[in-house]
Design an enzyme around this catalytic site. Structure first.
Site, mmCIF file in Angstrom:
data_model
loop_
_atom_site.group_PDB
_atom_site.id
_atom_site.type_symbol
_atom_site.label_atom_id
_atom_site.label_comp_id
_atom_site.label_asym_id
_atom_site.label_seq_id
_atom_site.Cartn_x
_atom_site.Cartn_y
_atom_site.Cartn_z
ATOM 1 N N GLY A 111 0.817 -1.215 0.000
ATOM 2 C CA GLY A 111 0.000 0.000 0.000
ATOM 3 C C GLY A 111 0.839 1.247 0.000
ATOM 4 O O GLY A 111 2.061 1.177 0.186
ATOM 5 N N PRO A 112 0.188 2.409 -0.185
ATOM 6 C CA PRO A 112 0.923 3.670 -0.245
ATOM 7 C C PRO A 112 1.645 3.964 1.074
ATOM 8 O O PRO A 112 1.306 3.377 2.113
ATOM 9 C CB PRO A 112 -0.180 4.718 -0.489
ATOM 10 C CG PRO A 112 -1.394 3.976 -0.826
ATOM 11 C CD PRO A 112 -1.260 2.592 -0.309
ATOM 12 N N PRO A 113 2.620 4.883 1.046
ATOM 13 C CA PRO A 113 3.367 5.208 2.265
ATOM 14 C C PRO A 113 2.453 5.760 3.359
ATOM 15 O O PRO A 113 1.477 6.444 3.066
ATOM 16 C CB PRO A 113 4.351 6.306 1.810
ATOM 17 C CG PRO A 113 4.361 6.264 0.336
ATOM 18 C CD PRO A 113 3.085 5.647 -0.120
ATOM 19 N N GLY A 114 2.803 5.444 4.589
ATOM 20 C CA GLY A 114 2.134 6.049 5.747
ATOM 21 C C GLY A 114 0.740 5.536 6.024
ATOM 22 O O GLY A 114 -0.036 6.184 6.730
ATOM 23 N N THR A 115 0.382 4.359 5.496
ATOM 24 C CA THR A 115 -0.982 3.874 5.707
ATOM 25 C C THR A 115 -1.080 2.913 6.897
ATOM 26 O O THR A 115 -2.161 2.420 7.202
ATOM 27 C CB THR A 115 -1.517 3.182 4.435
ATOM 28 O OG1 THR A 115 -0.479 2.367 3.897
ATOM 29 C CG2 THR A 115 -1.957 4.190 3.402
ATOM 30 N N GLY A 116 0.044 2.603 7.522
ATOM 31 C CA GLY A 116 -0.013 1.788 8.734
ATOM 32 C C GLY A 116 0.529 0.374 8.577
ATOM 33 O O GLY A 116 0.225 -0.501 9.396
ATOM 34 N N THR A 118 3.681 -0.723 8.903
ATOM 35 C CA THR A 118 4.587 -1.056 10.008
ATOM 36 C C THR A 118 3.790 -1.291 11.291
ATOM 37 O O THR A 118 4.067 -2.224 12.048
ATOM 38 C CB THR A 118 5.605 0.095 10.208
ATOM 39 O OG1 THR A 118 6.203 0.379 8.953
ATOM 40 C CG2 THR A 118 6.663 -0.255 11.219
ATOM 41 N N GLU A 339 -5.528 34.217 -7.240
ATOM 42 C CA GLU A 339 -6.291 33.389 -6.284
ATOM 43 C C GLU A 339 -7.779 33.730 -6.325
ATOM 44 O O GLU A 339 -8.627 32.853 -6.175
ATOM 45 C CB GLU A 339 -5.734 33.549 -4.862
ATOM 46 C CG GLU A 339 -4.271 33.135 -4.690
ATOM 47 C CD GLU A 339 -3.946 31.742 -5.225
ATOM 48 O OE1 GLU A 339 -4.841 30.873 -5.242
ATOM 49 O OE2 GLU A 339 -2.795 31.529 -5.650
HETATM 50 P P1 ATP Z 1 5.895 3.373 4.793
HETATM 51 O O1 ATP Z 1 5.332 2.647 3.608
HETATM 52 O O2 ATP Z 1 6.299 4.779 4.435
HETATM 53 O O3 ATP Z 1 6.935 2.618 5.564
HETATM 54 P P2 ATP Z 1 3.793 2.578 6.621
HETATM 55 O O4 ATP Z 1 2.601 2.186 5.811
HETATM 56 O O5 ATP Z 1 4.629 1.507 7.187
HETATM 57 O O6 ATP Z 1 4.666 3.634 5.809
HETATM 58 P P3 ATP Z 1 3.510 3.403 9.336
HETATM 59 O O7 ATP Z 1 4.972 3.535 9.567
HETATM 60 O O8 ATP Z 1 2.829 2.215 9.888
HETATM 61 O O9 ATP Z 1 3.238 3.513 7.781
HETATM 62 O O10 ATP Z 1 2.762 4.707 9.845
HETATM 63 C C1 ATP Z 1 3.435 5.915 10.131
HETATM 64 C C2 ATP Z 1 2.684 6.641 11.231
HETATM 65 O O11 ATP Z 1 1.439 7.128 10.728
HETATM 66 C C3 ATP Z 1 2.324 5.756 12.399
HETATM 67 O O12 ATP Z 1 3.312 5.750 13.375
HETATM 68 C C4 ATP Z 1 1.034 6.372 12.910
HETATM 69 O O13 ATP Z 1 1.310 7.468 13.759
HETATM 70 C C5 ATP Z 1 0.394 6.934 11.663
HETATM 71 N N1 ATP Z 1 -0.575 5.999 11.058
HETATM 72 C C6 ATP Z 1 -0.490 5.484 9.801
HETATM 73 N N2 ATP Z 1 -1.558 4.704 9.552
HETATM 74 C C7 ATP Z 1 -2.320 4.712 10.650
HETATM 75 C C8 ATP Z 1 -3.560 4.090 10.999
HETATM 76 N N3 ATP Z 1 -4.226 3.324 10.139
HETATM 77 N N4 ATP Z 1 -4.055 4.312 12.238
HETATM 78 C C9 ATP Z 1 -3.410 5.097 13.115
HETATM 79 N N5 ATP Z 1 -2.243 5.720 12.841
HETATM 80 C C10 ATP Z 1 -1.702 5.553 11.631
#
Ligand code: ATP
Length: 496
Positions: A111-116, A118, A339
């Site tokens: 999935g895309p970056p930062g979606t959770g 990890t 704007e």
């Molecule tokens: P990447 O692909 O960049 O490694 P990732 O998908 O592994 O990113 P995480 O490292 O799990 O993303 O998420 C980064 C931070 O964003 C988390 O520590 C949390 O604070 C917040 N976060 C992301 N997704 C969620 C979620 N579904 N619920 C709650 N917090 C979230």
């Protein structure tokens, strides 16, 4: 055995040097070459160890289960369900053996970056009561032959050892950015080393069996599953692929609530509205919005986070931090018209849609117009796409009407308009009808230009007809620097 061989080699080497000296042979070149070989070996050993220490540091707390639970992950209901179902193969080990099911060795989170992703892997460790060891794909990449493979072996043997030490029956090895390590073989420059590293990973995964004392599960995460070598994805290796997508509105609300848990919110805060306004945001963006809002509250010495703090935070995360740029008066006036043009067309295509309009520099822009969030939308009609092109081109057209010529300030808007026009063409919505990707470049460019030109003409007519309103709003914006959507609409109403 390896150690005694090493000692034997050193002994033989020294004896040879003494023997050569005794024969009266010049031994300086021999000593020099020997010294260089030792130096090279020392450097290599050090590189391997120092990088490996990094792997070890990253898994600080190996043997300790991460303090993350599935309830800490907002939205992602489908992904969580699928992931938990897969993890049950590990939890219900006895049943799995009884039924002769082959062990689950790998789960891939995509999935895309930062979606959770990890967070999910960490929560899996708690759910299955496993030791958790994390590494990133980039930590295995080396230009020296064999180093990456050696690190993979160490990672796995470490996982088994840590689980035994912690008296656990299962261990989770989490490899983030697995595409760096597991890209298609033969594609990388210096590919022999990459291929060896991937081969070692495959060997280690194949080596996992049901009868081991410690059962190991490899969880990989990637944004680019298309780059992975098919050998990694075949049954028996990464058996399950779980998609972790951008959250929908309900998911965004849940994530906001999770990150608001330890933050005092004022009575005027409506998280539902923030969730509505943040279509396309990842969990990491939403966490950042809550965090930035708390920082704004601190800056203004408030004890609670207000709606205004959240609005500011939203604009910062969307558009970047406010900048101390000081454009000339003429430039500020141009930005005000630009704007205002966007805002007028925004209200034309959707009444009440302007959330704020500003000539304060943020991120890469000298000003911005922000719209209220609408319901999540995944499909667009041709009319909606054409409206979006009008919205993009309105800034440049407003500049032309006010100053007789456009500026480079519209470059980003033009790019965006061209992208939307291209979408129209390839979705088969243009006059060309259904086309394929190999449409000749000349025809594509002409069609895109035509689509944009027609929308620009309509924008020009509308803004020319509303020139007095545009003048009034631009002057007001110049004075105030930022107008809320309501203020902007009141100004428009004055001129009706
Ligand atoms: P990447 O692909 O960049 O490694 P990732 O998908 O592994 O990113 P995480 O490292 O799990 O993303 O998420 C980064 C931070 O964003 C988390 O520590 C949390 O604070 C917040 N976060 C992301 N997704 C969620 C979620 N579904 N619920 C709650 N917090 C979230």
């Amino acid at each position: 055995m390896r150690c005694s061989l090493k000692e034997l080699a050193i002994g033989v080497g020294l004896a040879l040097v003494v023997f050569l000296a005794w024969l009266g042979i010049e031994i300086t070149p021999v000593i020099l070459i020997g010294g260089l070989v030792l130096l090279f070996k020392f450097t290599m050993d050090n590189r391997t160890n120092s990088r490996f220490t990094l792997v070890e540091q990253k898994r600080a707390g190996a043997g300790v289960i991460p303090d993350v639970d599935f309830s800490d992950i907002g939205g992602q209901e489908v992904a969580k369900r699928e992931f938990k179902e897969a993890l049950d193969f590990i939890r219900l080990d006895q049943d799995v053996r009884r039924l002769g099911i082959r062990p689950l060795k790998g789960i891939l989170l995509v999935g895309p970056p930062g979606t959770g992703k990890t967070l999910m892997a960490k929560a899996a460790a708690g759910y299955t009561n496993s030791v958790f060891i994390a590494a990133a794909g980039s930590q295995f990449v080396e230009m020296y032959a064999g180093v990456g493979a050696q690190r993979v072996r160490r990672l796995f043997s470490q996982a088994y050892a840590e689980a035994e030490k912690a008296n656990k029956q299962t261990a989770i090895v989490f490899i983030d950015e697995i595409d760096v390590l597991g890209a298609k073989r033969g594609k990388n420059s210096g590919h022999m080393e990459y291929d060896q590293t991937l081969n070692e990973l495959l060997t280690q995964i194949d080596g996992i069996t049901v009868n081991q004392q410690v059962r190991l599960l490899v969880v990989g995460a990637t944004n680019r599953v298309d780059l992975l070598d098919p050998a990694l994805l075949r049954p028996g290796r990464f058996d399950r692929i779980v998609r972790v997508d951008l959250p929908d509105k309900q998911g965004r609300l849940q994530i906001l609530k999770i990150h608001a848990k330890d933050k005092p919110l004022a009575a005027d805060v409506d998280l539902d509205k923030i969730a509505q306004a943040t279509f396309g945001f990842s969990g990491a963006h939403l966490e950042s919005v809550m965090n930035e809002a708390a920082i704004y509250a601190l800056r203004h010495k408030r004890h609670e986070i207000t709606n205004q703090d959240l609005k500011e935070a939203l604009e910062k995360v969307m558009l970047g931090e406010k900048l101390n740029r000081s454009p000339s008066d003429e430039e500020r006036l141009r930005v005000a018209y630009h704007e205002t043009g966007h805002a007028l067309i925004s209200e034309k295509v959707c009444a009440g849609s302007v959330a704020s309009v500003s000539i304060i520099s943020r991120g890469g822009a000298l000003g911005y117009m922000r719209q209220h969030g609408r319901d999540d939308q995944y499909l667009y009609t041709k009319a909606e796409l054409l409206d979006r092109i009008q919205l993009c081109m309105a800034g440049a057209v407003a500049e032309e009407l006010a100053f007789g010529e456009r500026s480079t300030g519209a470059a980003g808007d033009v790019e965006q308009a061209a992208k939307i026009a291209k979408q129209i063409v390839f979705a088969g919505l243009s006059d060309l009808g259904v086309v394929t990707q190999d449409l000749p470049g000349g025809i594509l460019a002409r069609t895109i230009a035509q689509i944009i030109k027609e929308q620009e003409r309509q924008v020009y007519d509308y803004l020319a007809k509303n020139k007095s309103r545009m003048d009034l709003a631009a002057r007001k914006l110049l004075e105030e620097e930022t107008l809320s959507g309501d203020q902007f609409r009141r100004i428009m109403a004055q001129c009706a």
